[in-house]
Enzyme design. Sequence first.
Site, PDB file in Angstrom:
ATOM      1  N   SER A 108       0.831  -1.209   0.000  1.00  0.00           N
ATOM      2  CA  SER A 108       0.000   0.000   0.000  1.00  0.00           C
ATOM      3  C   SER A 108       0.865   1.258   0.000  1.00  0.00           C
ATOM      4  O   SER A 108       0.493   2.249   0.624  1.00  0.00           O
ATOM      5  CB  SER A 108      -0.849   0.018   1.263  1.00  0.00           C
ATOM      6  OG  SER A 108       0.015   0.180   2.380  1.00  0.00           O
TER       7      SER A 108
ATOM      8  N   TYR B 191      -4.056   0.303   3.979  1.00  0.00           N
ATOM      9  CA  TYR B 191      -4.843  -0.930   3.879  1.00  0.00           C
ATOM     10  C   TYR B 191      -5.375  -1.347   5.259  1.00  0.00           C
ATOM     11  O   TYR B 191      -6.387  -1.998   5.372  1.00  0.00           O
ATOM     12  CB  TYR B 191      -3.975  -2.085   3.370  1.00  0.00           C
ATOM     13  CG  TYR B 191      -3.640  -2.091   1.898  1.00  0.00           C
ATOM     14  CD1 TYR B 191      -4.079  -1.085   1.040  1.00  0.00           C
ATOM     15  CD2 TYR B 191      -2.874  -3.130   1.357  1.00  0.00           C
ATOM     16  CE1 TYR B 191      -3.753  -1.111  -0.314  1.00  0.00           C
ATOM     17  CE2 TYR B 191      -2.557  -3.167   0.013  1.00  0.00           C
ATOM     18  CZ  TYR B 191      -2.990  -2.160  -0.823  1.00  0.00           C
ATOM     19  OH  TYR B 191      -2.668  -2.196  -2.158  1.00  0.00           O
ATOM     20  N   GLY B 192      -4.608  -0.976   6.274  1.00  0.00           N
ATOM     21  CA  GLY B 192      -4.825  -1.532   7.618  1.00  0.00           C
ATOM     22  C   GLY B 192      -6.126  -1.153   8.296  1.00  0.00           C
ATOM     23  O   GLY B 192      -6.485  -1.732   9.316  1.00  0.00           O
TER      24      GLY B 192
ATOM     25  N   CYS C 129       3.305  -6.971   2.070  1.00  0.00           N
ATOM     26  CA  CYS C 129       2.399  -6.265   2.970  1.00  0.00           C
ATOM     27  C   CYS C 129       1.774  -7.294   3.906  1.00  0.00           C
ATOM     28  O   CYS C 129       1.161  -8.262   3.444  1.00  0.00           O
ATOM     29  CB  CYS C 129       1.327  -5.589   2.122  1.00  0.00           C
ATOM     30  SG  CYS C 129      -0.005  -4.866   3.087  1.00  0.00           S
ATOM     31  N   ASN C 130       1.948  -7.086   5.187  1.00  0.00           N
ATOM     32  CA  ASN C 130       1.393  -8.030   6.175  1.00  0.00           C
ATOM     33  C   ASN C 130      -0.140  -8.009   6.152  1.00  0.00           C
ATOM     34  O   ASN C 130      -0.788  -9.040   6.311  1.00  0.00           O
ATOM     35  CB  ASN C 130       1.862  -7.658   7.584  1.00  0.00           C
ATOM     36  CG  ASN C 130       3.350  -7.835   7.761  1.00  0.00           C
ATOM     37  OD1 ASN C 130       3.798  -8.835   8.284  1.00  0.00           O
ATOM     38  ND2 ASN C 130       4.138  -6.868   7.317  1.00  0.00           N
ATOM     39  N   THR C 131      -0.698  -6.815   5.949  1.00  0.00           N
ATOM     40  CA  THR C 131      -2.156  -6.689   5.964  1.00  0.00           C
ATOM     41  C   THR C 131      -2.773  -7.456   4.794  1.00  0.00           C
ATOM     42  O   THR C 131      -3.689  -8.272   4.983  1.00  0.00           O
ATOM     43  CB  THR C 131      -2.556  -5.195   5.875  1.00  0.00           C
ATOM     44  OG1 THR C 131      -1.859  -4.485   6.899  1.00  0.00           O
ATOM     45  CG2 THR C 131      -4.043  -5.011   6.055  1.00  0.00           C
TER      46      THR C 131
ATOM     47  N   GLU D 189       3.860   6.800   5.485  1.00  0.00           N
ATOM     48  CA  GLU D 189       3.650   7.031   4.041  1.00  0.00           C
ATOM     49  C   GLU D 189       3.662   8.525   3.719  1.00  0.00           C
ATOM     50  O   GLU D 189       4.231   8.949   2.723  1.00  0.00           O
ATOM     51  CB  GLU D 189       2.299   6.402   3.645  1.00  0.00           C
ATOM     52  CG  GLU D 189       1.981   6.429   2.166  1.00  0.00           C
ATOM     53  CD  GLU D 189       2.832   5.471   1.342  1.00  0.00           C
ATOM     54  OE1 GLU D 189       3.387   4.507   1.890  1.00  0.00           O
ATOM     55  OE2 GLU D 189       2.952   5.722   0.119  1.00  0.00           O
TER      56      GLU D 189
ATOM     57  N   CYS E 214       4.492  -4.805  10.089  1.00  0.00           N
ATOM     58  CA  CYS E 214       3.996  -4.005   8.954  1.00  0.00           C
ATOM     59  C   CYS E 214       5.243  -3.562   8.221  1.00  0.00           C
ATOM     60  O   CYS E 214       6.217  -3.126   8.860  1.00  0.00           O
ATOM     61  CB  CYS E 214       3.209  -2.796   9.455  1.00  0.00           C
ATOM     62  SG  CYS E 214       2.908  -1.545   8.174  1.00  0.00           S
ATOM     63  N   THR E 215       5.223  -3.674   6.898  1.00  0.00           N
ATOM     64  CA  THR E 215       6.463  -3.413   6.155  1.00  0.00           C
ATOM     65  C   THR E 215       6.847  -1.930   6.149  1.00  0.00           C
ATOM     66  O   THR E 215       7.979  -1.583   5.783  1.00  0.00           O
ATOM     67  CB  THR E 215       6.349  -3.942   4.713  1.00  0.00           C
ATOM     68  OG1 THR E 215       5.157  -3.396   4.115  1.00  0.00           O
ATOM     69  CG2 THR E 215       6.272  -5.452   4.695  1.00  0.00           C
ATOM     70  N   HIS E 216       5.928  -1.067   6.554  1.00  0.00           N
ATOM     71  CA  HIS E 216       6.299   0.355   6.676  1.00  0.00           C
ATOM     72  C   HIS E 216       7.199   0.602   7.903  1.00  0.00           C
ATOM     73  O   HIS E 216       7.987   1.549   7.913  1.00  0.00           O
ATOM     74  CB  HIS E 216       5.042   1.233   6.835  1.00  0.00           C
ATOM     75  CG  HIS E 216       4.346   1.550   5.546  1.00  0.00           C
ATOM     76  ND1 HIS E 216       3.653   0.605   4.824  1.00  0.00           N
ATOM     77  CD2 HIS E 216       4.242   2.711   4.845  1.00  0.00           C
ATOM     78  CE1 HIS E 216       3.148   1.176   3.742  1.00  0.00           C
ATOM     79  NE2 HIS E 216       3.480   2.455   3.740  1.00  0.00           N
TER      80      HIS E 216
HETATM   81  N1  DGL Z   1       2.723  -2.011   4.772  1.00  0.00           N
HETATM   82  C1  DGL Z   1       1.534  -2.704   5.012  1.00  0.00           C
HETATM   83  C2  DGL Z   1       1.652  -3.864   5.979  1.00  0.00           C
HETATM   84  O1  DGL Z   1       2.680  -4.483   6.022  1.00  0.00           O
HETATM   85  C3  DGL Z   1       0.228  -1.965   5.081  1.00  0.00           C
HETATM   86  C4  DGL Z   1       0.128  -0.717   5.867  1.00  0.00           C
HETATM   87  C5  DGL Z   1      -1.200  -0.050   5.603  1.00  0.00           C
HETATM   88  O2  DGL Z   1      -1.448   0.307   4.452  1.00  0.00           O
HETATM   89  O3  DGL Z   1      -2.009   0.090   6.530  1.00  0.00           O
HETATM   90  O4  DGL Z   1       0.722  -4.201   6.666  1.00  0.00           O
END
Ligand code: DGL
Length: 235
Positions: A8, A39-40, A70-72, A149, A179-181
């Site tokens: 995302s 996405y979360g 993305c984990n979500t 982001e 979360c990859t962020h």
């Molecule tokens: N980077 C994403 C993850 O690993 C999503 C973060 C998001 O968009 O809420 O969950």
Amino acid sequence: MKIGVFDSGIGGLTILQELLNVLPNEDYLYYQDSLNNPYGDKDDDTLRVIVSKIVDYLKGEGCKVIVVACNTATTRCISYLRDKYKDLIFIGTEPAVKVACDKGYDNILVMATPATIASERLSVLVANNKKEKEKIYLVGCSGLASAIENNDVKRQEEIIRDIYNKYALKDIKAIVLGCTHYPLIKDLITKYFKDIPLIDGSLGVSLECKRQILLHGMEINKGRGKVIIYNSKNG
Ligand code: DGL
């Protein structure tokens, strides 16, 4: 081989960076879905529509292997995607709970989006890996991925400070960045949770990607690959 990678937004770049270490010569098409970040906080039906559109695009561009960076999207949609696109190979990203539990840390904090924290897949992951003496604290960090982001440093700090204040007395021994962020703000997290190891899943995902490519009899590139980044915000 062309590998599709999506998230995302910028978070999945933390996975792409490790993919480039493990599989340096492949072609990568990175779909940065900044338009739909975050996405979360979205429900499963909405996420399914979003990720299907991305996968259709990546498939149309010739990607046979797709890394859900993305984990979500993984915890909420990967079974759906595997069912829908049987001709593609999906590699998912899940909070690295197993890595933390295998290392034997007593008190583990798992930071992830609310959707990941509430997911069935995460409950299963915890149930399968948690040892009796271990305590696992699951923290849904609403707003953190979008603060990263959007480079909203003030909001990032407020969220991390709140989490720290809540868990400062829990004797946390390791933090899973689910979360990859979040690896993008390791310095800020360490400013509060000093000397606590931060664990993310990027190496595991990249090694699994290589394993799947070999398992399916596909060739690892020898020549020089290229990286293309597509941002949904730019249409
Ligand atoms: N980077 C994403 C993850 O690993 C999503 C973060 C998001 O968009 O809420 O969950």
